[in-house]
Design a protein around this motif. Structure first.
Motif, PDB file in Angstrom:
ATOM      1  N   PHE A   3      26.905  40.662  19.320  1.00 37.42           N
ATOM      2  CA  PHE A   3      27.867  39.240  18.048  1.00 37.42           C
ATOM      3  C   PHE A   3      27.653  39.924  16.762  1.00 37.42           C
ATOM      4  CE2 PHE A   3      26.513  37.206  14.400  1.00 37.42           C
ATOM      5  CZ  PHE A   3      26.992  36.136  14.286  1.00 37.42           C
ATOM      6  N   PHE A   4      27.024  41.442  16.630  1.00 37.79           N
ATOM      7  CA  PHE A   4      27.481  41.390  14.682  1.00 37.79           C
ATOM      8  C   PHE A   4      29.349  42.387  15.566  1.00 37.79           C
ATOM      9  CE2 PHE A   4      22.895  41.251  13.856  1.00 37.79           C
ATOM     10  CZ  PHE A   4      22.849  41.102  13.010  1.00 37.79           C
ATOM     11  N   LEU A   5      29.072  43.379  16.364  1.00 36.18           N
ATOM     12  CA  LEU A   5      30.661  43.827  17.102  1.00 36.18           C
ATOM     13  C   LEU A   5      31.787  43.128  16.559  1.00 36.18           C
ATOM     14  CD1 LEU A   5      29.650  45.992  19.945  1.00 36.18           C
ATOM     15  CD2 LEU A   5      30.000  47.302  17.584  1.00 36.18           C
ATOM     16  N   ARG A   6      31.131  41.214  17.560  1.00 31.83           N
ATOM     17  CA  ARG A   6      32.222  40.688  17.332  1.00 31.83           C
ATOM     18  C   ARG A   6      32.344  39.971  15.703  1.00 31.83           C
ATOM     19  NH1 ARG A   6      30.932  35.497  20.338  1.00 31.83           N
ATOM     20  NH2 ARG A   6      29.682  34.959  19.231  1.00 31.83           N
ATOM     21  N   LYS A   7      31.630  39.305  15.127  1.00 27.06           N
ATOM     22  CA  LYS A   7      31.527  39.002  13.918  1.00 27.06           C
ATOM     23  C   LYS A   7      32.563  40.414  12.585  1.00 27.06           C
ATOM     24  CE  LYS A   7      28.738  38.269   9.780  1.00 27.06           C
ATOM     25  NZ  LYS A   7      27.522  38.221   9.259  1.00 27.06           N
ATOM     26  N   GLY A  53      39.238  43.355  11.036  1.00 25.12           N
ATOM     27  CA  GLY A  53      39.631  43.033  11.945  1.00 25.12           C
ATOM     28  C   GLY A  53      40.040  44.129  12.713  1.00 25.12           C
ATOM     29  N   ILE A  54      39.097  45.124  12.443  1.00 24.06           N
ATOM     30  CA  ILE A  54      38.445  46.565  13.502  1.00 24.06           C
ATOM     31  C   ILE A  54      37.510  46.103  14.744  1.00 24.06           C
ATOM     32  CG2 ILE A  54      37.427  48.541  12.921  1.00 24.06           C
ATOM     33  CD1 ILE A  54      37.264  48.368  10.583  1.00 24.06           C
ATOM     34  N   PHE A  55      38.809  46.521  15.709  1.00 24.01           N
ATOM     35  CA  PHE A  55      37.776  46.586  17.131  1.00 24.01           C
ATOM     36  C   PHE A  55      37.051  47.631  17.755  1.00 24.01           C
ATOM     37  CE2 PHE A  55      38.144  47.812  21.949  1.00 24.01           C
ATOM     38  CZ  PHE A  55      37.728  46.920  22.708  1.00 24.01           C
ATOM     39  N   ARG A  56      35.567  47.790  17.787  1.00 24.44           N
ATOM     40  CA  ARG A  56      34.741  49.063  18.481  1.00 24.44           C
ATOM     41  C   ARG A  56      34.175  48.194  19.309  1.00 24.44           C
ATOM     42  NH1 ARG A  56      38.273  50.490  15.670  1.00 24.44           N
ATOM     43  NH2 ARG A  56      37.586  52.046  13.667  1.00 24.44           N
ATOM     44  N   LYS A  57      33.753  49.125  20.619  1.00 23.47           N
ATOM     45  CA  LYS A  57      33.351  48.695  21.929  1.00 23.47           C
ATOM     46  C   LYS A  57      32.069  50.155  20.894  1.00 23.47           C
ATOM     47  CE  LYS A  57      36.388  50.784  24.692  1.00 23.47           C
ATOM     48  NZ  LYS A  57      36.654  50.920  26.081  1.00 23.47           N
ATOM     49  N   MET A  58      30.696  50.131  22.946  1.00 21.27           N
ATOM     50  CA  MET A  58      29.524  50.958  22.166  1.00 21.27           C
ATOM     51  C   MET A  58      29.254  51.440  23.771  1.00 21.27           C
ATOM     52  SD  MET A  58      25.785  50.222  20.022  1.00 21.27           S
ATOM     53  CE  MET A  58      27.119  50.148  18.406  1.00 21.27           C
ATOM     54  N   TYR A  73      32.661  36.941  32.343  1.00 23.46           N
ATOM     55  CA  TYR A  73      32.269  37.199  31.185  1.00 23.46           C
ATOM     56  C   TYR A  73      33.389  37.263  29.949  1.00 23.46           C
ATOM     57  CZ  TYR A  73      28.859  40.099  33.474  1.00 23.46           C
ATOM     58  OH  TYR A  73      28.238  40.601  34.039  1.00 23.46           O
ATOM     59  N   GLU A  74      34.706  36.776  30.477  1.00 21.70           N
ATOM     60  CA  GLU A  74      36.004  36.609  29.824  1.00 21.70           C
ATOM     61  C   GLU A  74      35.561  35.082  28.978  1.00 21.70           C
ATOM     62  OE1 GLU A  74      39.586  36.657  31.705  1.00 21.70           O
ATOM     63  OE2 GLU A  74      39.885  37.948  31.521  1.00 21.70           O
ATOM     64  N   GLU A  75      34.731  33.969  29.440  1.00 19.79           N
ATOM     65  CA  GLU A  75      34.722  32.964  28.922  1.00 19.79           C
ATOM     66  C   GLU A  75      33.114  32.833  27.122  1.00 19.79           C
ATOM     67  OE1 GLU A  75      33.036  30.175  31.624  1.00 19.79           O
ATOM     68  OE2 GLU A  75      34.972  30.122  32.587  1.00 19.79           O
ATOM     69  N   LEU A  76      32.453  34.261  28.100  1.00 18.31           N
ATOM     70  CA  LEU A  76      31.047  34.204  27.097  1.00 18.31           C
ATOM     71  C   LEU A  76      31.908  35.395  26.154  1.00 18.31           C
ATOM     72  CD1 LEU A  76      28.247  34.133  29.610  1.00 18.31           C
ATOM     73  CD2 LEU A  76      29.155  32.669  28.225  1.00 18.31           C
ATOM     74  N   TYR A  77      32.265  36.565  26.188  1.00 16.10           N
ATOM     75  CA  TYR A  77      32.206  37.288  25.613  1.00 16.10           C
ATOM     76  C   TYR A  77      33.701  38.055  25.661  1.00 16.10           C
ATOM     77  CZ  TYR A  77      26.906  38.643  27.097  1.00 16.10           C
ATOM     78  OH  TYR A  77      25.994  37.991  27.169  1.00 16.10           O
ATOM     79  N   GLY A  78      34.368  37.226  25.615  1.00 17.54           N
ATOM     80  CA  GLY A  78      36.169  37.944  25.339  1.00 17.54           C
ATOM     81  C   GLY A  78      36.713  37.556  24.433  1.00 17.54           C
ATOM     82  N   LYS A  79      36.199  37.620  23.228  1.00 19.69           N
ATOM     83  CA  LYS A  79      36.836  37.561  22.055  1.00 19.69           C
ATOM     84  C   LYS A  79      35.930  39.519  21.544  1.00 19.69           C
ATOM     85  CE  LYS A  79      37.344  33.255  19.821  1.00 19.69           C
ATOM     86  NZ  LYS A  79      37.306  32.913  18.268  1.00 19.69           N
ATOM     87  N   ILE A  80      35.269  39.633  21.830  1.00 20.13           N
ATOM     88  CA  ILE A  80      34.656  40.905  21.888  1.00 20.13           C
ATOM     89  C   ILE A  80      35.750  42.449  22.097  1.00 20.13           C
ATOM     90  CG2 ILE A  80      32.689  42.371  21.390  1.00 20.13           C
ATOM     91  CD1 ILE A  80      30.701  40.996  22.305  1.00 20.13           C
ATOM     92  N   PHE A  81      36.613  42.356  23.216  1.00 17.83           N
ATOM     93  CA  PHE A  81      37.004  42.810  23.960  1.00 17.83           C
ATOM     94  C   PHE A  81      38.399  42.882  23.873  1.00 17.83           C
ATOM     95  CE2 PHE A  81      32.829  42.149  26.772  1.00 17.83           C
ATOM     96  CZ  PHE A  81      32.526  43.058  26.071  1.00 17.83           C
ATOM     97  N   GLU A  82      39.321  41.831  23.049  1.00 15.69           N
ATOM     98  CA  GLU A  82      40.264  41.929  23.300  1.00 15.69           C
ATOM     99  C   GLU A  82      40.672  42.813  22.313  1.00 15.69           C
ATOM    100  OE1 GLU A  82      40.843  38.362  21.403  1.00 15.69           O
ATOM    101  OE2 GLU A  82      40.102  36.730  22.321  1.00 15.69           O
ATOM    102  N   LEU A  93      28.793  51.127  11.731  1.00 21.96           N
ATOM    103  CA  LEU A  93      29.676  52.185  12.585  1.00 21.96           C
ATOM    104  C   LEU A  93      30.848  51.571  12.763  1.00 21.96           C
ATOM    105  CD1 LEU A  93      26.271  51.535  15.120  1.00 21.96           C
ATOM    106  CD2 LEU A  93      27.513  53.649  14.078  1.00 21.96           C
ATOM    107  N   VAL A  94      31.045  50.188  12.842  1.00 24.32           N
ATOM    108  CA  VAL A  94      32.264  49.576  12.809  1.00 24.32           C
ATOM    109  C   VAL A  94      33.181  50.044  11.969  1.00 24.32           C
ATOM    110  CG1 VAL A  94      33.684  47.390  12.723  1.00 24.32           C
ATOM    111  CG2 VAL A  94      31.239  47.069  13.607  1.00 24.32           C
ATOM    112  N   VAL A  95      32.999  50.061  10.000  1.00 22.70           N
ATOM    113  CA  VAL A  95      33.960  50.434   9.472  1.00 22.70           C
ATOM    114  C   VAL A  95      34.291  51.400   9.098  1.00 22.70           C
ATOM    115  CG1 VAL A  95      33.974  48.524   7.923  1.00 22.70           C
ATOM    116  CG2 VAL A  95      32.353  49.981   7.526  1.00 22.70           C
ATOM    117  N   THR A  96      33.594  52.727   9.879  1.00 23.88           N
ATOM    118  CA  THR A  96      33.157  53.977   9.821  1.00 23.88           C
ATOM    119  C   THR A  96      33.175  55.196  10.853  1.00 23.88           C
ATOM    120  OG1 THR A  96      31.283  54.804  10.231  1.00 23.88           O
ATOM    121  CG2 THR A  96      31.790  54.404   7.733  1.00 23.88           C
TER     122      THR A  96
END
Length: 465
Positions: A337-341, A347-352, A456-465, A379-382
């Motif tokens: 949730f926070f990664l997506r937020k 405007g910074i995409f990060r995965k873990m 998973y695209e329906e549930l989490y798609g926005k995180i992985f764009e 973590l997202v910004v650094t």
């Protein structure tokens, strides 16, 4: 331009006209068909040769063909664009453009017909899909979200039980006491109770009793009259309790309140009346009271630091919110949730990486959800790379051994299974651009891969764009 060039140019125009995707036709100054392209014939189901030389008014029953726009262009001598609906309920956009002679008379009108039905249907379908995605996001299990408020992710049964209890007592007037460590989301539960009550259209006023000095807290809670004390507003001021009339007052960290203020709060709870500082006139206030504390109130009562009678008044419906270390199945959904937020915010995409997720699950989280949110934002910004790995985690998390002995690998796998698989499925599809190749790389069938990808695209798609 020589004759050959003129012939070639004419053929180019004729080719464009004939093979244009949109229906086209040309009429003369009297409204007779001079030229009709193949698309027009297909659209209206009428052979080209049977139209040439006929007046447009003779074809009013030609499957909804309308001569209105073309006639406007003839009469007004100007370009006209109109929306029309055919007899088969297809919405079309007709543009009629006049052609003038040297004497400035309209001698031709070229009409273009754009079928908007398919485009409107596509737009409608896209809107439906977008709404479906949004609804799916709202319905991800355990997400409780109020507009412009914090969000709490609920997967663990103990937190679900706490929120369900809050919903059950939302519409009664009983005072609720929320107990839990700092950062567990006590204010979010209070907001949820308010939003699920009949008072939801009224104000929700929150005040942190531990963050304000005793003197200022009294005036903030109960208000004051003009000139009640040095520096007071000349017009006086309503207190937070009065401002919450017909709504909810949330007293956070009520265990920090001084003994003298405890007496005044108790009087309000018993009488539903407050008296502003500097006044002797009581004011009746209809307000729901929700209190919260991170202290052990029973211990405070035993130590004489909290009034027993006030404790009984506040503790009508106690609700416990467990710390994050006791609801580890919530950690990965919160991370996602926070990664997506912060992707949306910065405007910074990060995965873990899986190892980083495992370490975050093992960490004791003394600051609870608030600490987790701050860590993910940092973590997202650094982090420079797209993937946050173990080396990017703060040293206090890397050096924390709280759960290394108590959490099994099975527990970790269970906590992160859905979200990590979602990240893996979507990232492999983006890498290989083919469900067949991605499925082969992951060692699963194409049908299984495709089914999980859609889910998973329906549930989490926005995180992985």
């Amino acid at each position: 331009m020589n004759n050959t060039d003129s012939i070639i140019q004419l053929k180019v125009y004729e080719t464009i006209f004939e093979f244009c995707y949109d229906p086209l036709y040309v009429i003369d100054g009297e409204g007779k068909f001079l030229k009709v392209n193949e698309a027009f014939s297909r659209f209206y189901g009428y052979p080209q040769k049977e139209l040439i030389g006929k007046n447009i008014d003779d074809f009013y029953d030609l499957k909804g063909f309308s001569s209105v726009t073309a006639k406007k262009a003839l009469e007004k001598g100007m370009r006209v664009t109109d929306k029309e609906v055919t007899s088969s309920n297809r919405e079309i956009l007709v543009t009629a453009t006049p052609v003038f002679s040297e004497e400035n008379e309209v001698v031709r009108v070229v009409c273009n017909i754009r079928d908007m039905t398919e485009r409107l249907n596509q737009k409608s379908n896209l809107e439906k899909e977008n709404n479906s995605v949004k609804n799916a996001e709202r319905k991800i299990e355990g997400t409780v979200k109020e507009e412009n408020q914090d969000t709490i992710i609920i997967r663990s049964q103990n937190v679900k039980d706490s929120f369900n209890l809050g919903k059950r007592v939302a519409d009664v007037r009983s005072t609720v006491l929320i107990l839990g460590e700092s950062g567990v989301g006590k204010n979010v539960l209070a907001q949820s109770i308010h939003q699920n009550s009949s008072r939801c259209d009224g104000p929700f006023i929150e005040i942190n009793c531990g963050a304000i000095s005793e003197t200022l807290l009294e005036s903030e809670l109960f208000g004051y009259t003009p000139g009640a004390f040095t520096g007071a507003n000349k017009d006086g001021k309503k207190g937070h309790i009065e401002m919450a009339k017909n709504g909810t007052i949330f007293l956070d960290e009520v265990g920090e309140m001084s003994q003298s203020l405890q007496v005044k709060l108790l009087h309000f709870l018993q009488s539903k009346r407050i008296t502003r500082i500097g006044s002797s006139k009581p004011i009746e206030v209809d307000v729901r009271v929700i209190a919260a504390t991170n202290r052990n109130v029973e211990t405070l009562v035993k130590d004489g630091k909290f009034r027993q009678d006030l404790y009984y008044r506040l503790n009508v419906v106690p609700i416990n919110l467990p710390p994050l270390r006791e609801r580890q199945e919530d950690i990965v959904p919160l991370i996602m949730f926070f990664l997506r937020k912060y992707k949306e915010q910065y405007g910074i995409f990060r995965k873990m990486s899986n190892k980083a997720i495992d370490k975050l699950i093992q960490y004791s989280w003394p600051g609870n959800v608030r600490e987790l949110q701050n860590v993910i934002e940092r973590l997202v910004v650094t982090t420079i790379e797209d993937t946050i790995t173990l080396k990017n985690l703060p040293s206090n998390i890397l050096n924390d051994n709280y759960d290394e002995l108590t959490i099994s690998n099975n527990t970790i796998t269970t906590c992160r299974s859905d979200e990590v698989e979602a990240q893996e499925i979507i990232s492999y599809y983006k890498k290989y651009k083919s469900t067949y190749k991605a499925a082969a790389a992951l060692g699963m069938s194409q049908s299984t891969f495709f089914r999980r990808l859609r889910r998973y695209e329906e549930l989490y798609g926005k995180i992985f764009e």
